[in-house]
Design a protein around this motif. Structure first.
Motif: not given
Length: 298
Positions: A265-272
């Motif tokens: 949940e800390k990184y789940n909306h970043l475009r990776i």
């Protein structure tokens, strides 16, 4: 650290950003536990998108902590019908609550062009904004204001006259040269750019070439051409897109779409970067890639 520049021009907005993420050595193991070794290697090699296009009309950029950027992207992704003003207020709220550790630029091309900068505890509308590395900004200004650019012209075939280079082309070239100068080791060399015009943001189509990294050969040791594609020279084609950033690397026979897919949940909306090993034709078909004319940049 990052370096991002956004500017309004006569009929468009351009947003330039580097791609690199930097992780402190004592925090590397923690991040790997959160996202996994495989994903960590991919974002170390290819970075993240720091100028994310939202519903074609809005582009959100960030320099600072990934967790803070993720909070703003989560807010936008989960509240798709929120107004541009609400998104800007949310960015300011995150910025202040985290003691100004993360800055934002929010751009809008719906009806009236707007560039909003959230920085140093203040939200303001401006024609030109930058966030991230001060070293890079100083170098950008030095290159941008050099005599080379004041004298540069292009030949117009139709009018058969010499024309001064457009300001946005000069800025683009100056930004790219700033990244290549490596004035700040914490800023990446790869530029991700998007342009907002005709009420629509899009990533621009082009072909990049990355030259081989220098090698140090120890006495008595065999010479390696490269350990993998990111240690050697490679090319990657960037597709025109108004949603996710999409590329294809010929040497890997692999397409890459930068999209949110992590569960943490800390990184789940970043475009990776998400890899898809397939032919270029399959990638274009499966990922709805727009394929127009190619612009070559070295």
């Amino acid at each position: 650290m990052s370096f991002i520049v956004a500017k309004k021009y006569q009929n468009r907005i351009r947003v330039f950003a580097d791609n690199k993420i930097t992780v402190k050595p004592n925090e590397e193991d923690i991040l790997i536990k959160c996202i996994g070794t495989d994903v960590y290697k991919k974002i170390k090699a290819l970075g993240v998108v720091k100028n994310v296009i939202i519903n074609e009309k809005i582009c959100i950029s960030s320099a600072g902590m990934l967790e803070d950027y993720n909070k703003l992207l989560k807010y936008v992704d989960e509240n798709l019908y929120e107004s541009f003003e609400d998104i800007c207020r949310k960015a300011l709220e995150i910025h202040i609550k985290t003691n100004n550790r993360t800055d934002f630029i929010i751009c809008n091309v719906d009806d009236k062009f707007k560039v909003i900068q959230v920085k140093d505890g203040i939200m303001e509308e401006t024609d030109s904004a930058w966030i991230g590395s001060k070293k890079c900004f100083d170098k950008f200004q030095e290159i941008r204001l050099s005599e080379n650019y004041t004298q540069d012209t292009i030949y117009d075939i139709e009018t058969k006259t010499e024309l001064t280079l457009p300001n946005d082309i000069i800025d683009r070239d100056a930004f790219l040269k700033t990244l290549k100068s490596k004035v700040d080791d914490y800023v990446g060399e790869i530029m991700i750019e998007c342009i907002g015009e005709n009420n629509k943001f899009s990533y621009l189509e082009h072909l990049y070439t990355s030259l081989s990294k220098p090698k140090v050969v120890e006495p008595g040791q065999p010479i390696k051409i490269y350990d993998n594609v990111f240690d050697g020279g490679f090319t990657y084609y960037v597709y025109n897109s108004s949603n996710n950033y999409k590329v294809y690397i010929e040497q890997l026979n692999c397409g890459i779409e930068f999209c949110p897919y992590l569960l943490n949940e800390k990184y789940n909306h970043l475009r990776i970067p998400k890899f898809d090993y397939c032919s270029v034709q399959e990638f274009e078909r499966n990922h709805n890639c727009e394929n127009n004319s190619i612009i070559m940049y070295i």
